[in-house]
Design a protein around this motif. Structure first.
Motif, PDB file in Angstrom:
ATOM      1  N   PRO A 127      -1.252   3.470   4.413  1.00  0.00           N
ATOM      2  CA  PRO A 127      -0.207   2.901   3.557  1.00  0.00           C
ATOM      3  C   PRO A 127       1.081   2.665   4.353  1.00  0.00           C
ATOM      4  CG  PRO A 127      -0.229   5.264   3.313  1.00  0.00           C
ATOM      5  CD  PRO A 127      -1.343   4.930   4.275  1.00  0.00           C
ATOM      6  N   ASP A 163       0.869  -1.182   0.000  1.00  0.00           N
ATOM      7  CA  ASP A 163       0.000   0.000   0.000  1.00  0.00           C
ATOM      8  C   ASP A 163       0.899   1.222   0.000  1.00  0.00           C
ATOM      9  OD1 ASP A 163      -2.514  -1.498   0.257  1.00  0.00           O
ATOM     10  OD2 ASP A 163      -1.829  -1.959   2.274  1.00  0.00           O
ATOM     11  N   ALA A 181      -9.842   8.132  -8.733  1.00  0.00           N
ATOM     12  CA  ALA A 181      -9.255   7.971  -7.392  1.00  0.00           C
ATOM     13  C   ALA A 181      -7.908   8.693  -7.303  1.00  0.00           C
ATOM     14  CB  ALA A 181      -9.094   6.497  -7.055  1.00  0.00           C
ATOM     15  N   GLY A 182      -7.579   9.188  -6.109  1.00  0.00           N
ATOM     16  CA  GLY A 182      -6.320   9.889  -5.907  1.00  0.00           C
ATOM     17  C   GLY A 182      -6.423  11.395  -6.065  1.00  0.00           C
ATOM     18  N   LEU A 222      -2.697   5.874  -6.023  1.00  0.00           N
ATOM     19  CA  LEU A 222      -2.851   4.968  -4.882  1.00  0.00           C
ATOM     20  C   LEU A 222      -2.556   3.526  -5.303  1.00  0.00           C
ATOM     21  CD1 LEU A 222      -4.368   7.453  -3.819  1.00  0.00           C
ATOM     22  CD2 LEU A 222      -6.185   5.951  -3.011  1.00  0.00           C
ATOM     23  N   ILE A 226      -2.929  -0.009  -3.922  1.00  0.00           N
ATOM     24  CA  ILE A 226      -3.608  -0.721  -2.851  1.00  0.00           C
ATOM     25  C   ILE A 226      -3.501  -2.201  -3.139  1.00  0.00           C
ATOM     26  CG2 ILE A 226      -5.889  -1.161  -1.833  1.00  0.00           C
ATOM     27  CD1 ILE A 226      -6.399   1.789  -1.908  1.00  0.00           C
ATOM     28  N   ASP A 227      -2.941  -2.922  -2.173  1.00  0.00           N
ATOM     29  CA  ASP A 227      -2.767  -4.367  -2.345  1.00  0.00           C
ATOM     30  C   ASP A 227      -1.924  -4.663  -3.589  1.00  0.00           C
ATOM     31  OD1 ASP A 227      -3.430  -6.397  -0.717  1.00  0.00           O
ATOM     32  OD2 ASP A 227      -5.529  -6.519  -1.308  1.00  0.00           O
ATOM     33  N   HIS A 260      -5.162   1.682  -7.777  1.00  0.00           N
ATOM     34  CA  HIS A 260      -6.596   1.780  -7.510  1.00  0.00           C
ATOM     35  C   HIS A 260      -7.201   2.909  -8.345  1.00  0.00           C
ATOM     36  CE1 HIS A 260     -10.410   1.810  -5.556  1.00  0.00           C
ATOM     37  NE2 HIS A 260     -10.246   3.057  -5.172  1.00  0.00           N
ATOM     38  N   GLY A 296     -10.992   3.254  -8.772  1.00  0.00           N
ATOM     39  CA  GLY A 296     -12.297   3.676  -8.289  1.00  0.00           C
ATOM     40  C   GLY A 296     -13.358   3.632  -9.366  1.00  0.00           C
ATOM     41  N   ARG A 313      -1.681  -3.065  -6.334  1.00  0.00           N
ATOM     42  CA  ARG A 313      -2.208  -2.664  -7.638  1.00  0.00           C
ATOM     43  C   ARG A 313      -2.718  -1.223  -7.610  1.00  0.00           C
ATOM     44  NH1 ARG A 313      -6.472  -6.750  -9.688  1.00  0.00           N
ATOM     45  NH2 ARG A 313      -7.336  -6.285  -7.633  1.00  0.00           N
TER      46      ARG A 313
END
Lengths: 404, 404
Positions: B329, B217, B245-246, B231, B233-234, B238, B240, B236
């Protein structure tokens, strides 16, 4: 997931180990994706149509699944869904003054549900004992064998150490601090136990039982004496580096605002929690008010109550705007006791969102109140068990045919 | 991913189709997870050790991978990594005044890199033509066959419609608005083209080439005339619901603050962008300043510059605190031209983070400046191609042995 691991009696490369793994893959696909055609299952699992057909047949024989005729792209097909009480999940929600238990089948049907009062300040032992008795009673009343219960999910308000499942300081259950929930519950219940906080379980409940099951990115915001969020990202709960993701109650809204219990100033919780709302209403009220009074008086149109809801909702909408700008979810679901206010709460929240989000996010982010009420945490806890059921030794031995 | 799809000549269930799929699975595991032992590859892909061994042998023969002795859990093992120039990705970064191209191997080695000036206000055709010529020159200089280039990633500053790859209004490249980047670049280059914005590509570059490749993260924050975030996340990127997103530049910091170009007030960009910093410094400066001057004067210890950096950094830290509270993160990486300030920028940002994040997040969230400088976008664009290479028709036909 806690203890009680059953070591597989199969050599890892053997035919029976392969068969078990394939059955697990099909059950996992049905648990996480819901009912599917055999062709869908072949695609999802990578298994051949013939293998899927055999597995579905044996799952039906074992009383774990049913097939129903359906149409897929205009053609006739068989839809497979999990069902029956051969595998049942328990969801347990422990609050300051109550414990609630639900039992749901592997097909996400609720078969039993009840709650029980607890004294404020109750010990972990008291709470666990009450939950265990309620669970046994519901199992008996539902007429399912106790061995059908494949695991229990437990929801607690406030912070939990994700690595150990231990209740951390700052929780609303002071006498539980230091308790390892999976160990303590697991020992009393003889079940695998998963634990999570209320906001995360509320989010899980929404994608399993709520009205926006389709949402890949969903934020559940629980407003109570504290304010927390659970983030579903790409269909899964997001925990982050330490498991603290979704912390929105201490977003700085006004750096010169009221001092907060966290040591900062002007946090969202100091402006929009139910405690703050009650404190704001106290001077104009002749008797001590509760959160239920805010809901009743708000719905009745009491002007002081509406103003307090308006101020809290608008600032909540501002913080939701920030979160929506960052994460860009399809939907934000408001849960907790104030959700019963419906549009009375949604209107100022949406106004705050529209004012503070970038236009495209403000216009497209749906904001709704949860339809799950105070069942959200227990349902979310049960759904966590179902989502992880592929890993559960109880379900594994059931799939392995050892209970047949 | 754009056009040029090669239909597979194999019946879906045939031996050769299976062989191709297994080769793709191994290459995909190496592309996303980096070098691995054969045992690791068997675990990740679910293929048998014998199958993995055969695939690794044939990938080595095809000049796509090498094996090296290593130790794993104390035992000797063979580590496999992708290498060589049989498969090469292009990363293209288009800015207001430049285009930059990098070529990297399938093993993430940079084999060629250069940039070229463009006039401010250049048309999409001009930019694409300059990028194409630079790419052809680099391919020739690197001595790789043109057919080795398996795809191109393109980075552009500002909003892009994620469904179509079209440049949206509000971009820093006004003459590009309405251009479908995958179509226009794809046609000129004869390659599959992926497109994304600068902050997302900066984040991709960090997990592929940066110093925190291990982070699951990670948030990349690009500070320039605008402020945006990517971003991870996990592991990858992200996107949205809408792909927006971001969006952190329009976080409301002060509802009574300066009016913003977005129509709101007191957005982060009105307080901490390079434009705002330059405007704050203008009255005390005898000549027109640039962002490079902020960096130079800040490093030289000029007191007015340091104060402006301090104010912008602290408020940036406050918004990063909010984002870190939400997403939790491991690390936040600051990119863009101000990253060259290093500790001079990091100190006020960390102070803002510690002040405004919940304690455990403030204490554990690492904040660093990017070490990739102005190469971040082009490198991120190349890494997007490598991450998606399993899907690329060019790589597929290479894996299929048709170029052998």
């Amino acid at each position: 997931m806690q203890a009680h691991a059953v070591t597989t009696p199969h050599a890892p490369g053997s035919q029976s180990a392969l068969r078990l793994r394939n059955r697990q893959a099909v059950v996992h696909a049905l648990l996480t994706g819901g009912p599917a055609t055999q062709a869908d299952l072949a695609r999802t699992t990578g298994l051949s149509n013939a293998t899927i057909s055999n597995i579905v047949k044996s799952l039906s024989q074992d009383g774990l699944a049913v097939t129903e005729p359906t149409t897929s792209s205009g053609r006739r097909a068989m839809s497979v869904r999990l069902q029956g009480t051969r595998a049942v999940a328990a969801g347990i929600d422990v609050g300051r003054r109550h414990v609630r238990v639900v039992l749901t089948t592997i097909g996400y049907e609720i078969i039993a549900e009840d709650s029980h009062s607890l004294p404020i300040g109750h010990s972990a032992d008291e709470g666990i004992e009450a939950a265990a008795r309620l669970l046994e009673r519901l199992v008996a009343e539902a007429g399912v064998p106790r061995t059908s219960v494949i695991g229990a999910g437990v929801g607690l308000p406030g912070p939990i150490d994700r690595r150990t499942g231990t209740v951390l300081d700052g929780a609303i259950l002071p006498a539980w601090v230091g308790t390892s929930v999976p160990d303590a519950f697991g020992e009393r219940l003889g079940l695998d136990v998963l634990v999570d906080n209320d906001a995360n379980l509320g989010a899980m409940a929404e994608i399993a039982w709520g009205e926006r099951k389709d949402a890949q990115d969903l934020i559940f915001v629980k407003v109570g004496t504290g304010i927390g969020a659970g983030l579903i990202i790409d269909g899964r709960l997001h925990y982050g580096a330490l498991g603290t993701a979704g912390e929105i109650g201490h977003t700085t809204v006004d750096p010169q605002g009221p001092f907060c219990r966290c040591g900062n100033r002007g946090c969202l919780e100091t402006l929009a929690s139910t405690s703050t709302m009650l404190a704001s209403l106290a001077p104009s009220s002749t008797s001590a008010l509760s959160t239920a009074d805010i809901v009743r008086n708000g719905l009745d149109g009491d002007s002081a109550t509406l103003r307090v809801i308006d101020d809290a909702g608008f600032v909540l909408g501002r913080v939701i705007a920030t979160l929506a700008n960052f994460v860009n979810p399809q939907v934000v679901v408001l849960g907790g006791p104030l959700a019963a206010l419906g549009d009375v709460l949604l209107e100022p929240v949406r106004r705050g969102l529209m004012r503070h989000a970038v236009p495209v996010v403000g216009e497209t982010t749906q904001v709704v109140t949860s339809s799950l009420g105070d069942r959200a945490e227990a349902l979310g806890a049960a759904s966590v068990v179902l989502r992880h059921a592929g890993l559960s030794p109880s379900l594994r031995s059931l799939l392995d045919g050892k209970h047949n």
